[in-house]
Structure formats: C-alpha cells, structure tokens
Write a protein that holds these residues in place. Structure first.
Motif, PDB file in Angstrom:
ATOM      1  N   SER A  96       0.841  -1.179   0.000  1.00  0.00           N
ATOM      2  CA  SER A  96       0.000   0.000   0.000  1.00  0.00           C
ATOM      3  C   SER A  96       0.877   1.229   0.000  1.00  0.00           C
ATOM      4  O   SER A  96       2.106   1.143  -0.122  1.00  0.00           O
ATOM      5  CB  SER A  96      -0.919  -0.006   1.226  1.00  0.00           C
ATOM      6  OG  SER A  96      -1.841   1.061   1.154  1.00  0.00           O
ATOM      7  N   LEU A  97       0.259   2.398   0.132  1.00  0.00           N
ATOM      8  CA  LEU A  97       1.019   3.629   0.200  1.00  0.00           C
ATOM      9  C   LEU A  97       1.833   3.679   1.487  1.00  0.00           C
ATOM     10  O   LEU A  97       1.393   3.179   2.528  1.00  0.00           O
ATOM     11  CB  LEU A  97       0.067   4.830   0.144  1.00  0.00           C
ATOM     12  CG  LEU A  97      -0.748   5.005  -1.133  1.00  0.00           C
ATOM     13  CD1 LEU A  97      -1.688   6.194  -0.990  1.00  0.00           C
ATOM     14  CD2 LEU A  97       0.155   5.199  -2.336  1.00  0.00           C
ATOM     15  N   GLY A  98       3.011   4.289   1.413  1.00  0.00           N
ATOM     16  CA  GLY A  98       3.856   4.397   2.583  1.00  0.00           C
ATOM     17  C   GLY A  98       3.264   5.316   3.633  1.00  0.00           C
ATOM     18  O   GLY A  98       2.437   6.184   3.335  1.00  0.00           O
ATOM     19  N   LYS A  99       3.684   5.148   4.870  1.00  0.00           N
ATOM     20  CA  LYS A  99       3.171   5.953   5.973  1.00  0.00           C
ATOM     21  C   LYS A  99       3.808   7.337   6.023  1.00  0.00           C
ATOM     22  O   LYS A  99       3.202   8.274   6.561  1.00  0.00           O
ATOM     23  CB  LYS A  99       3.393   5.227   7.297  1.00  0.00           C
ATOM     24  CG  LYS A  99       2.639   3.909   7.422  1.00  0.00           C
ATOM     25  CD  LYS A  99       1.141   4.132   7.329  1.00  0.00           C
ATOM     26  CE  LYS A  99       0.376   2.812   7.511  1.00  0.00           C
ATOM     27  NZ  LYS A  99      -1.095   3.024   7.357  1.00  0.00           N
ATOM     28  N   MET A 100       4.998   7.468   5.493  1.00  0.00           N
ATOM     29  CA  MET A 100       5.654   8.772   5.492  1.00  0.00           C
ATOM     30  C   MET A 100       6.734   8.824   4.414  1.00  0.00           C
ATOM     31  O   MET A 100       7.114   7.791   3.855  1.00  0.00           O
ATOM     32  CB  MET A 100       6.277   9.064   6.868  1.00  0.00           C
ATOM     33  CG  MET A 100       7.403   8.135   7.267  1.00  0.00           C
ATOM     34  SD  MET A 100       8.133   8.599   8.864  1.00  0.00           S
ATOM     35  CE  MET A 100       8.750  10.245   8.498  1.00  0.00           C
ATOM     36  N   GLY A 101       7.202  10.037   4.114  1.00  0.00           N
ATOM     37  CA  GLY A 101       8.259  10.196   3.121  1.00  0.00           C
ATOM     38  C   GLY A 101       8.473  11.661   2.820  1.00  0.00           C
ATOM     39  O   GLY A 101       7.677  12.517   3.205  1.00  0.00           O
ATOM     40  N   LYS A 102       9.568  11.941   2.119  1.00  0.00           N
ATOM     41  CA  LYS A 102       9.874  13.313   1.738  1.00  0.00           C
ATOM     42  C   LYS A 102       9.477  13.624   0.299  1.00  0.00           C
ATOM     43  O   LYS A 102       9.618  14.759  -0.148  1.00  0.00           O
ATOM     44  CB  LYS A 102      11.367  13.587   1.937  1.00  0.00           C
ATOM     45  CG  LYS A 102      11.783  13.707   3.398  1.00  0.00           C
ATOM     46  CD  LYS A 102      13.193  14.247   3.523  1.00  0.00           C
ATOM     47  CE  LYS A 102      13.538  14.518   4.976  1.00  0.00           C
ATOM     48  NZ  LYS A 102      14.890  15.121   5.133  1.00  0.00           N
ATOM     49  N   SER A 103       8.989  12.620  -0.407  1.00  0.00           N
ATOM     50  CA  SER A 103       8.572  12.818  -1.792  1.00  0.00           C
ATOM     51  C   SER A 103       7.509  11.786  -2.147  1.00  0.00           C
ATOM     52  O   SER A 103       7.312  10.795  -1.433  1.00  0.00           O
ATOM     53  CB  SER A 103       9.770  12.669  -2.743  1.00  0.00           C
ATOM     54  OG  SER A 103      10.244  11.332  -2.736  1.00  0.00           O
ATOM     55  N   VAL A 104       6.828  12.035  -3.259  1.00  0.00           N
ATOM     56  CA  VAL A 104       5.819  11.090  -3.740  1.00  0.00           C
ATOM     57  C   VAL A 104       6.456   9.747  -4.054  1.00  0.00           C
ATOM     58  O   VAL A 104       5.884   8.686  -3.779  1.00  0.00           O
ATOM     59  CB  VAL A 104       5.115  11.658  -4.987  1.00  0.00           C
ATOM     60  CG1 VAL A 104       4.132  10.652  -5.555  1.00  0.00           C
ATOM     61  CG2 VAL A 104       4.410  12.965  -4.659  1.00  0.00           C
ATOM     62  N   GLU A 105       7.676   9.798  -4.601  1.00  0.00           N
ATOM     63  CA  GLU A 105       8.368   8.566  -4.989  1.00  0.00           C
ATOM     64  C   GLU A 105       8.683   7.686  -3.782  1.00  0.00           C
ATOM     65  O   GLU A 105       8.744   6.462  -3.900  1.00  0.00           O
ATOM     66  CB  GLU A 105       9.662   8.908  -5.728  1.00  0.00           C
ATOM     67  CG  GLU A 105       9.459   9.489  -7.123  1.00  0.00           C
ATOM     68  CD  GLU A 105       8.923  10.908  -7.112  1.00  0.00           C
ATOM     69  OE1 GLU A 105       8.304  11.317  -8.114  1.00  0.00           O
ATOM     70  OE2 GLU A 105       9.129  11.608  -6.092  1.00  0.00           O
ATOM     71  N   GLU A 106       8.890   8.300  -2.617  1.00  0.00           N
ATOM     72  CA  GLU A 106       9.159   7.516  -1.411  1.00  0.00           C
ATOM     73  C   GLU A 106       7.896   6.898  -0.831  1.00  0.00           C
ATOM     74  O   GLU A 106       7.962   5.946  -0.060  1.00  0.00           O
ATOM     75  CB  GLU A 106       9.823   8.395  -0.344  1.00  0.00           C
ATOM     76  CG  GLU A 106      11.248   8.801  -0.671  1.00  0.00           C
ATOM     77  CD  GLU A 106      11.891   9.584   0.466  1.00  0.00           C
ATOM     78  OE1 GLU A 106      11.257   9.705   1.534  1.00  0.00           O
ATOM     79  OE2 GLU A 106      13.027  10.064   0.294  1.00  0.00           O
ATOM     80  N   ILE A 107       6.735   7.433  -1.192  1.00  0.00           N
ATOM     81  CA  ILE A 107       5.469   6.986  -0.626  1.00  0.00           C
ATOM     82  C   ILE A 107       4.753   5.980  -1.517  1.00  0.00           C
ATOM     83  O   ILE A 107       4.175   5.002  -1.041  1.00  0.00           O
ATOM     84  CB  ILE A 107       4.563   8.197  -0.354  1.00  0.00           C
ATOM     85  CG1 ILE A 107       5.207   9.101   0.707  1.00  0.00           C
ATOM     86  CG2 ILE A 107       3.169   7.758   0.079  1.00  0.00           C
ATOM     87  CD1 ILE A 107       4.479  10.415   0.918  1.00  0.00           C
ATOM     88  N   VAL A 108       4.793   6.203  -2.835  1.00  0.00           N
ATOM     89  CA  VAL A 108       4.061   5.344  -3.776  1.00  0.00           C
ATOM     90  C   VAL A 108       4.930   4.156  -4.180  1.00  0.00           C
ATOM     91  O   VAL A 108       6.081   4.336  -4.598  1.00  0.00           O
ATOM     92  CB  VAL A 108       3.651   6.138  -5.029  1.00  0.00           C
ATOM     93  CG1 VAL A 108       2.911   5.229  -6.013  1.00  0.00           C
ATOM     94  CG2 VAL A 108       2.777   7.322  -4.639  1.00  0.00           C
TER      95      VAL A 108
END
Length: 220
Positions: free
Chosen positions: A21-33
């Motif tokens: 699923s989608l990530g819980k946190m990140g600094k960019s969309v690429e880190e989350i998706v």
C-alpha cells in the motif's frame, strides 16, 4: 516440513502484493508510492498551518485486475485507486493522515477510461475531478468535480460540479451544487448549434448535514 515450505514459498509473494500500500511517510511522492503504481498528486496547505500538505491518487498494479490487449500488449488497469492524504511538516516530510480505498472511481473495463485528477486551491480546498470517456456504447462524456474542505478534524463535501456533453448532438449540461448555501445551478446549451438558446436555472436545495470524505464513493 518440505511440503509446508513449498506452500509458503508460493503464498508469500501473493500476500506481499496484497499487503502493499502507500507508505506511511516520506519526503517525496516517490518515497510513498510503490514502484510501478500509476499515480498523480497535488500539493497545498489543507489544514491552514502554513505548511504544504500532499494528496496522492495511486492505482495498484495487481495483475489479477489488469487486462492486456492482444493486438499490441497495451494494459488496461482496472485496480481500485487509493486516495492518500498526508500532512506536511517543517522538516520537509509528509506523514499519512488517512488513506481511502473506496473513494476514487476505478476503470470498469477496457472501453471506458477514467481519470482521477487532484488539485488544492489557494484557499486550501481539495478538488477531485473524475472524468470518463467511452470509446463505444455511449456518446456521452463528461467530468465531475468534488470540493472538500478540512474542518472539524475531517474533510467535508462543500460543493460539486457536473459537466456532460453528448458528442453526437453537442448538448451540454452543467450542474453546480453548493452545499454551504444550498443552491443548485443548472445550465444547458449546445456546443455545435449556437442558435440554441443558453438556459440557466437556479433552485434551492433542502438543508442536510455535510458529507464526510470516505462515507460515499465518488461518481461521474
């Protein structure tokens, strides 16, 4: 034991895919998706704290819900899109506030395309625009825009605009609903025939509590 290990080796990859699923946190969309997912996003201040927030619409790549066209290998992704809302922080990170797997519209088949487009206005209103286009079976096409505002610790539907056109006749219908003032505006005209008189009608809607995001599926 050997038989059990064989079963686990067969099942675990499918479990991992199902739980992705989608990530819980990140600094960019690429880190989350997750890698390979189709996605779009919007950035803007939703909760009026002066820091930009992030909203993501992402479609999983579960092979069971992908149709491959035999002629050229083109893929139709029928997976249910996921909507994710992330609060922004001063250090540049985004943390997940909530995800929804029952809000955005999924592509129903290979003949009807669906586009879920996100935006955040300067006033912090989240807009979700859903556009459909049928390559066969219907002359009608159009899009519906939903407006949500963050208040009382949740997102509430404050407005909706429906636009439709018949590609064969040129008939256009625009319905605009304001759930704060309880007013409905209806406009009709013809895109192909300028001799058809444009009509506009206003009516009062019955008062009702605002709907929360996630309590109903968006439609087009």
């Amino acid at each position: 034991m050997k038989y059990l290990l064989t079963i686990l080796m067969m099942v675990l990859p499918h479990l991992a895919q199902a739980q992705q699923s989608l990530g819980k946190m990140g600094k960019s969309v690429e880190e989350i998706v997750p890698t390979g997912w189709e996605h779009s996003h919007a950035v803007g201040d939703l909760n009026k704290d002066g820091i930009a927030d992030l909203v993501i619409a992402a479609t999983p790549d579960d092979k069971e819900h992908i149709i491959i066209r035999e002629s050229d290998g083109y893929q139709y992704n029928l997976n249910q899109p996921i909507l994710g809302i992330y609060w922004g922080h001063s250090d540049g990170t985004y943390t997940c506030w909530k995800t929804y797997d029952n809000v955005l519209l999924a592509r129903p088949d290979e003949y009807i395309s669906i586009d879920n487009t996100l935006d955040i206005t300067d006033r912090g209103v989240l807009t979700i625009d859903i556009e459909s286009f049928a390559t066969m079976g219907s002359w009608g096409t159009g899009h519906t825009t939903y407006l949500f505002r963050y208040q009382n610790n949740d997102f509430y539907l404050i407005g909706k605009d429906e636009n439709s056109i018949m590609r064969n006749s040129g008939e256009v219908t625009i319905d605009s609903y304001n759930y704060l003032t309880y007013r409905h505006q209806k406009i009709t005209f013809n895109e192909f025939d300028k001799n058809v008189k444009k009509k506009e009608k206003w009516e009062k809607m019955p008062k009702a509590p605002l709907k929360k995001l996630g309590t109903f599926e968006l439609e087009n």
